[in-house]
Design a protein around this motif. Structure first.
Motif: not given
Length: 832
Positions: A352, A380, A387, A389, A414
């Motif tokens: 990201s 990200e 999105i 993690y 995530d």
């Protein structure tokens, strides 16, 4: 074919010059030309090569002497003869010659260059079959090689093996070359018995039965007994056997036995048997296995594991699972497995905008090369729909050649991140709720304190005003009982509120300058009249060198008051209450440790009650069964205050004999600045003048409190004027000429504008004389932070309600004298 005959003269010379082992052998000669055409050969030469006649031999070798030499040996033979031929040249060489049946034999060739009758140069050679000699020599060389190899093995064994035995398996004997682990750590007497024998099989059995852990090497005994070992070593040069032993003196447990064959003869089969510890090797193998298991276990968490050769900028993939792992592998392939290309490309496409800059910074090739310690980072990841993690973990390892490799693992965190954020949000809400509840509790305590102290101020205030007007003994007795009950009720209220504030965490340590002896003197003075009235002997002793300290004097006084009042309460007439203050050695530089002991000869406490003494609301004798009242909060408050200041408190007590409380606190030693300030203040208080004629403005909204304050102050000769709120107070000061008022007594909780705001407004007045007028808070807000807040608002003093007349007068006098001193200092400065 023409018969070849060598001249008698030449043949005689050859027979004379060349003798081998005392016997002549075959002769053959060839012209010194290409491939040495045959010049001469005798019958012996033909027989050596397996032919019946010389002519048959010459025809078989195509008339060329070169064909009697093995093709692999020709180059060496020509080299041995030499490049130039001349009459009288001699040489000696060894090579293989062919027999008629196709076999080859080794010959020693001794030759000479002669000149023939036709004037040409020719070589005449005397040859002898040396096959048996060469084979024996070759066997000797092979034996030497084997011996050298075994010597190298023995040399290695001698270095690596602390115990070496030379054993003869056919004779079943051994001798110790170096060390002797066969006896291990047995008692010396037993070792002597064992060492007395040199029987090999007996020693092996002893070791097996007494030292070896049998499960570690099931075939140990059979493999090392002579019969089996000889059979094994006939086929192999050496064998190894691993085993474990009962721990010896050095702690070694894992060993390796190595048997190496030396010789196998008719009556002897000699071997070298070496023993060495392999504990370190086993430990290393176990560590490697553990690391492998850990890596394998950790690897399952990561969908991608890459190895980056930092010096070559090259990447190898060790694990790629799930869709995300395949995505990373695809980037590796597209970028030719070059890390410097993979990171920017992956960051641009899959990371990201919020985290791609940090991603490239932390995982760039130069960063990987410069880092020394393992680290991790989170970014990200842009999936197709949302999105997620991901976490990258970088770990460094070294290859055998010393090159550094970064192992880069990536995993999906995530759910973990989102769970943590949800938990953080819950904690924030819980914290906010707790803060609000705490704030509400604090406000409640402040309001409760104010609301209780206000009527208490009226009760005790009017009681004091009534005292000088009473003359009847009975009325004075009533007045005294009202006063005592009012003070007891105030004490109970203070304890309840203090306990609540301690539990809410609102009570803090506020350090200021204090002199140890002054606190004790104050306590003795406070309780002197009560002690005299009750017939109790109250005394104090002190042995303190460092008396100037920084401490929370308010809390220390409260501790003294609680403990001494408790002692007075439970000590009968004729008893003793003693305060002993002693300085203890302190290991912390710049600090003093003070131990205080408060001892009474009162009724004491039972051993069963002592463990609950410091619990809130705990009392051994309640109010309904005993004559002494109280809340059971005094001792818990003392304990909490001592703990808050980092000290300790202990109690010893026995029913009918009394109680001893001992508390110890460590204080910072006050420097000269604090000492000077306190000394100056003390000197100033001694300079006090009468309050008569001083003009005081009183800001008080409660009529009863105002009436009490006005009456008390007017009795001291003070001229007093009252306003009912903060706005009126500020306006009054602003309207009147400078110097009209010597002092302002300010209530805090008032309508329209409270006392704090009013004080700040006054401090910001343009007229400096008005702005600097002394202001004393006189309020039912009696907590330590209320006092601090008053000073922060610009006030000069604080008096808590209910009003104690003596304390109020002392505070007013102290503030006025300090103001007067400051003003005199300014005037002197101006005059100067």
């Amino acid at each position: 074919m023409k018969q070849l005959i060598i001249p008698d003269k030449v043949q005689k010379e050859m027979l004379t010059d060349f003798m081998i082992m005392g016997k002549t052998r075959g002769l053959i000669g060839g012209y010194c030309e290409n491939e040495f055409p045959v010049y001469y050969a005798n019958e012996e030469m033909a027989r050596m090569l397996g032919y019946d006649a010389v002519e048959e031999m010459v025809e078989a070798i195509d008339g060329k002497v070169i064909n009697t030499i093995h093709p692999d040996d020709r180059e060496q033979v020509i080299k041995d003869i030499g490049d130039e031929y001349y009459e009288g040249l001699t040489y000696e060489t060894t090579y293989r010659m062919p027999r008629k049946d196709g076999s080859w034999f080794w010959t020693v060739d001794k030759g000479k260059v002669i000149r023939t009758e036709d004037g040409k140069l020719a070589i005449i050679s005397v040859c002898q079959d040396m096959t048996s000699f060469v084979e024996r020599h070759k066997k000797l060389e092979d034996s030497n090689k084997i011996l050298n190899e075994r010597n190298r093995i023995l040399s290695a064994l001698s270095r690596d093996y602390p115990t070496i035995l030379l054993c003869d398996l056919k004779q079943d004997t051994f001798e110790v070359v170096k060390g002797d682990t066969f006896t291990h750590n047995d008692p010396e007497e037993k070792q002597k018995l064992v060492r007395g024998s040199n029987c090999y099989s007996e020693r092996v059995r002893y070791f097996f039965e007494n030292i070896l852990i049998k499960d570690s090497a099931p075939g140990y005994l059979e493999k090392l007994l002579p019969e089996y070992l000889m059979e094994e070593l006939k086929e192999k040069d050496s064998i190894e056997i691993y085993y474990k032993t009962i721990p010896n003196g050095s702690g070694s447990r894992h060993f390796l036995a190595n048997a190496v064959r030396l010789s196998n003869e008719e009556d002897h089969f000699k071997i070298i048997l070496g023993f060495r510890s392999v504990d370190e090797i086993i430990k290393k193998e176990q560590e490697i296995e553990l690391q492998r298991e850990i890596i394998e276990g950790l690897g399952k968490e990561y969908f991608s594991v890459l190895a980056v050769e930092l010096d070559k900028d090259r990447v190898f993939s060790y694990r790629e699972s799930e869709e995300n792992g395949k995505i990373i592998s695809d980037f590796c392939r597209k970028c030719d497995n070059r890390w410097s290309k993979i990171i920017p490309s992956y960051a641009e496409t899959m990371v990201s905008n919020n985290t791609n800059g940090e991603f490239e910074k932390q995982l760039g090739l130069e960063t990987l090369r410069s880092q020394e310690e393992d680290y991790s980072m989170t970014y990200e990841f842009k999936s197709e729909t949302e999105i997620n993690y991901h976490q990258v973990r970088v770990t460094y390892v070294k290859k055998k050649d010393g090159a550094r490799v970064a192992v880069v693992g990536t995993r999906n965190i995530d759910s973990l991140i989102k769970k943590e954020r949800m938990q953080e949000e819950k904690l924030k809400k819980a914290y906010a709720a707790a803060e609000n509840a705490n704030k509400a509790k604090t406000e409640f305590l402040n309001n409760m304190s104010h609301d209780i102290r206000t009527p208490m101020n009226v009760i005790l205030g009017y009681n004091q005003l009534m005292k000088p007007l009473l003359t009847e003994p009975k009325q004075l007795d009533y007045q005294k009982k009202i006063e005592q009950s009012g003070k007891l009720l105030l004490s109970i209220i203070n304890n309840v509120l203090d306990m609540a504030r301690i539990e809410s965490g609102k009570m803090k340590v506020d350090e200021n300058y204090e002199i140890v002896g002054e606190v004790v003197d104050e306590i003795i003075s406070t309780f002197a009249s009560e002690a005299e009235e009750r017939g109790i002997h109250l005394s104090a002793s002190m042995q303190v060198t460092h008396r100037n300290i920084l401490c929370d004097s308010t809390k220390i006084r409260e501790i003294y008051v609680n403990l001494v009042s408790n002692a007075m309460k439970y000590t009968p007439r004729g008893g003793n209450v003693t305060i002993t203050v002693e300085e203890l050695p302190c290991e912390k530089e710049g600090y003093v440790k003070v131990k205080v002991e408060i001892k009474d000869t009162g009724i004491g406490m039972s051993k069963e009650y002592l463990p609950t003494l410091f619990e809130p609301f705990s009392r051994e004798h309640n109010t309904t069964t005993g004559k002494v009242g109280g809340t059971g909060l005094g001792m818990p408050i003392v304990k909490r205050m001592v703990d808050l200041m980092g000290g300790s408190i202990e109690v010893e007590s026995e029913l009918g004999k009394g109680t001893v409380f001992t508390f110890t606190l460590m204080h910072k030693i006050a420097d000269q600045k604090y000492y000077n300030e306190k000394t100056e203040t003390a000197d100033e208080s001694d300079m006090g003048e009468n309050l008569r004629g001083k003009h005081v403005l009183l800001a008080e909204d409660n009529d009863l409190n105002a009436e009490i304050a006005v009456t008390i102050l007017e009795e001291t000769g003070i001229i007093i004027e009252r306003v009912e709120d903060g706005i009126q107070c500020v306006n009054k000061v602003a309207q009147m000429s400078p110097g009209t008022y010597d002092l302002i007594l300010m209530d805090i909780q008032m309508p329209n504008m409270d006392g704090y705001q009013a004080a700040q407004c006054i401090r910001h007045l343009n007229d400096k004389t008005k702005a600097e007028i002394p202001i004393i808070a006189m309020t039912a807000n009696a907590f330590a932070e209320d006092r601090k807040r008053a000073f922060d608002a610009g006030m000069n003093g604080h008096i808590a309600k209910p009003i104690d007349i003596e304390k109020m007068e002392a505070v007013i006098l102290s503030v006025l004298e300090k103001q007067e001193s400051l003003q005199n200092g300014k005037n002197n400065s101006i005059n100067g």
